[in-house]
Design a protein around this motif. Structure first.
Motif, PDB file in Angstrom:
ATOM      1  N   GLY A  12       0.857  -1.185   0.000  1.00  0.00           N
ATOM      2  CA  GLY A  12       0.000   0.000   0.000  1.00  0.00           C
ATOM      3  C   GLY A  12       0.891   1.232   0.000  1.00  0.00           C
ATOM      4  O   GLY A  12       2.111   1.134  -0.190  1.00  0.00           O
ATOM      5  N   VAL A  14       1.827   2.943   2.446  1.00  0.00           N
ATOM      6  CA  VAL A  14       2.791   2.925   3.556  1.00  0.00           C
ATOM      7  C   VAL A  14       3.962   2.002   3.224  1.00  0.00           C
ATOM      8  O   VAL A  14       5.133   2.423   3.255  1.00  0.00           O
ATOM      9  N   LEU A 251       0.941  -3.967   6.483  1.00  0.00           N
ATOM     10  CA  LEU A 251      -0.248  -4.583   5.892  1.00  0.00           C
ATOM     11  C   LEU A 251      -1.533  -3.820   6.204  1.00  0.00           C
ATOM     12  O   LEU A 251      -2.635  -4.335   5.976  1.00  0.00           O
ATOM     13  N   THR A 310     -17.310   8.474   2.108  1.00  0.00           N
ATOM     14  CA  THR A 310     -18.187   8.512   3.282  1.00  0.00           C
ATOM     15  C   THR A 310     -17.375   8.609   4.562  1.00  0.00           C
ATOM     16  O   THR A 310     -16.143   8.442   4.560  1.00  0.00           O
ATOM     17  N   ARG A 352     -10.166   1.747   7.193  1.00  0.00           N
ATOM     18  CA  ARG A 352      -9.090   2.549   7.802  1.00  0.00           C
ATOM     19  C   ARG A 352      -8.592   1.794   9.033  1.00  0.00           C
ATOM     20  O   ARG A 352      -9.382   1.533   9.944  1.00  0.00           O
ATOM     21  N   ALA A 378      -4.864   4.910  10.089  1.00  0.00           N
ATOM     22  CA  ALA A 378      -6.208   5.475  10.268  1.00  0.00           C
ATOM     23  C   ALA A 378      -6.643   6.347   9.086  1.00  0.00           C
ATOM     24  O   ALA A 378      -6.606   5.909   7.943  1.00  0.00           O
TER      25      ALA A 378
END
Ligand code: FAD
Length: 428
Positions: A12, A14, A251, A310, A352, A378
Motif C-alpha cells: 500500500g 505505507v 499490511l 463517506t 481505515r 487510520a
C-alpha cells in the motif's frame, strides 16, 4: 535461497514508501503483496495530504450526535449491530483517548510527523516523475451551522501556535474559491497548506516504479507465510522463498492476520469507508477536496470524476458492504454540488486501520528481533506514507530519526495489550 536486506510486507502507500526509502539508502529490498501495489485501502481514499491535522476525530461528546448514530440516522457513521460486542472495548478506549487532555497531548506529539507530510510527498513525487498528480490548492472544510464552526475555536488557536496556515471564510469568499458550490453553508475554513492528489492509486504505482528503478524487487506472495528460518525472516513468494535479516509489516488493516499468530496483539480497530465516482453536471468543477463537515462526507475531484467518500462504518473487515450512508448523505451532497450520473456502477469499500489513540505504530515489533511495524495510519495513510517511510528507514539504518519516534512505539499499549477483535474482526 534468494536473499535481500529487508522484506517489506504490504505494498500500500505505507509499505511502498517504506520500501522506497530503504532502497534510497542502498538496501536490497523486496516489496511483497498478494496484489499489485496500491490496490487495497490506498486505492480509494479522498486523496488529501492532510499536513494540517491537529486533532484526530473524537468520540462524539454531544448526546444528540450519539443518538443519531445509535438510531442509524447519521450520515457520518454506521455500524453493524452484530459487530457491537466486538468493537465495544475498542470504542471505550477510543472514547478515553477523546478526552480534551488526551486530544491535546495527541495534537502536540503528532505534529512533527504531520508537519513533514506534504514536503515528503512532494520530494518522492518529484523523483518519481509524478508531480502531475499533486495539487497544492489546500482543502476546504464547510460548516452549515454556527455551532460547529464555533467549536473550532480551540483548533484554530492551536493552528496559529503551530504555524499552520488557514483562512476562515464566509460563504461568498468560499464560493470565490469554489464557484460550483451552492450557498448552503455559512462558514468555511481553507487549510492552505494541505495538498491533494488526483489519483492515489497512480501515486503508489509511481512510488513502486521508482522503487524498482532503484533496484527494489516487487514480488507476489502471501505475507502470512512469514516465519523464522536459519535466524532470518523467510516468506514464500510466487518465485520461491525469500530471506532477509529484517522484515517490515505494512499490511494496513490486514496486519493482525500476520501478527496475531506471532503473538503480537495490539488494539487495532477498523473504520470502514466507501466511495463512488460521479460526473459533475454541466461545467461544474472542484479545484480541491471539499468536506461538508456537519454532514460528514468529502467531495474530492479525481481523474475518475468527483469521488464522494463517506464517513466511518463499524463492521467486520470482511463482512459484505452495506453502503447505506450514501442514501443518508446524497440529498445534502446534491444540494451542495451538482453531482450528475455515477461515473462507474461499483461502490468501493476499504477499512481505515485505527488504533484508539489515532496514532500509527511505527518502529520495532515487541519481542521479535528484526521485525518492524508500520501500520495503523487510520484517516491519514496517504498523508503519512512517505513521512513514515523516511522515519522507519532512518530507524532501521541507524540514522538519526527526523522526529521522535517514541509516540509511535507499539509498547505504548502496554505489555498486556490484547488484539480486541481476534475472533470477530473478519467474519462477525
Ligand atoms: C473512504 C476513505 C477515505 C480516506 N481518505 C484519506 C485521505 O484523504 N487522506 C489520507 O491520508 N488517508 C485517507 N484514508 C486512509 C488511507 O486510505 C489509509 O490509511 C491507507 O490507505 C492505509 O495504507 P496502508 O498501506 O497501511 O494499507 P493498504 O493500502 O491496505 O495496504 C496494505 C497492503 O497489504 C496487502 N496485503 C494484505 N494482506 C496480505 C497478505 N496476506 N499477503 C500479502 N499482501 C497482503 C494488501 O493487498 C495491501 O496492498 C481514507 C480511507 C478511506 C477508507
Amino acid at each position: 535461497m534468494a536473499r535481500v536486506d529487508a522484506l517489506v510486507l504490504g505494498a500500500g502507500i505505507v509499505g511502498t514508501s517504506v520500501g522506497l526509502h530503504l532502497a534510497k539508502r542502498g538496501l536490497a529490498v523486496a516489496l511483497l503483496d498478494r496484489r499489485a501495489p496500491g490496490e487495497e485501502t490506498s486505492y480509494g481514499n479522498a486523496g488529501a495530504i492532510e499536513g494540517n491535522t491537529i486533532f484526530p476525530p473524537a468520540f462524539p461528546s454531544d448526546p444528540l450526535a450519539l443518538l443519531r448514530v445509535a438510531l442509524k440516522c447519521s450520515p457520518e457513521a454506521n455500524y453493524h449491530l452484530t459487530f457491537l460486542p466486538y468493537v465495544a472495548p475498542w470504542l471505550l478506549k477510543f472514547r478515553a483517548a477523546s478526552s480534551p487532555a488526551r486530544l491535546m497531548e495527541t495534537a502536540r506529539v503528532i505534529r512533527p510527523l504531520f508537519a513533514r507530510a506534504v514536503a515528503e510527498h512532494e520530494a518522492l513525487l518529484a523523483e518519481a516523475g509524478a508531480l502531475r498528480y499533486l495539487r497544492k490548492e489546500g482543502w476546504l472544510k464547510l460548516y452549515r451551522g454556527d455551532r460547529s464552526f464555533g467549536a473550532l475555536k480551540g483548533e484554530l488557536a492551536l493552528a496559529q501556535e503551530f504555524g499552520i496556515s488557514y483562512r476562515a471564510l464566509d460563504t461568498e469568499a468560499a464560493r470565490a474559491l469554489e464557484p460550483s458550490l451552492a450557498p448552503v453553508f455559512r462558514h468555511a475554513v481553507h487549510w492552505q497548506g494541505v495538498a491533494s492528489v488526483t489519483n492515489p492509486l497512480a501515486v503508489t504505482q509511481a512510488y513502486a516504479a521508482r522503487f524498482a528503478a532503484l533496484g527494489g524487487v516487487v514480488v507476489r506472495g502471501d505475507a502470512r507465510s512469514l516465519h523464522r528460518a536459519d535466524g532470518r525472516w523467510r516468506v514464500e513468494t510466487t518465485e520461491g522463498p525469500l530471506d532477509a535479516a529484517q522484515a517490515v509489516v505494512a499490511l494496513g488493516p490486514f496486519a493482525p492476520d500476520l501478527l496475531a499468530p506471532l503473538g503480537i496483539k495490539l488494539p487495532l480497530g477498523l473504520k470502514r469507508g466507501y466511495h463512488r465516482h460521479y460526473r459533475p453536471t454541466g461545467n461544474a468543477a472542484l479545484a480541491r477536496p471539499v468536506v461538508d463537515t456537519d454532514i460528514g462526507y468529502c467531495l474530492a475531484p479525481m481523474e475518475q470524476g468527483i469521488r464522494l467518500t463517506t464517513g466511518v462504518e463499524f463492521a467486520a473487515r470482511d463482512a459484505p458492504p452495506t453502503p447505506v450512508q450514501f442514501d443518508r448523505l446524497l440529498p445534502s451532497a446534491r444540494q451542495l454540488f451538482p453531482l450528475g450520473e455515477q461515473a462507474e456502477t461499483a461502490t468501493w469499500m476499504g477499512s481505515r486501520p485505527c488504533f484508539p489513540d489515532s496514532r500509527p505504530v511505527i518502529g520495532r515489533a515487541p519481542g521479535q528481533a528484526g521485525l518492524w511495524l508500520a501500520y495503523g495510519h487510520a484517516h491519514w495513510g496517504l498523508t503519512l506514507g512517505p513521512a513514515t517511510g523516511r522515519l522507519l528507514a532512518e530507524m532501521m539504518t541507524g540514522a538519526t530519526p527526523f522526529c521522535d519516534p517514541a509516540p509511535y512505539r507499539a509498547e505504548r499499549f502496554g505489555s498486556r495489550a490484547r488484539e480486541l477483535f481476534a475472533d470477530g474482526l473478519h467474519d462477525a
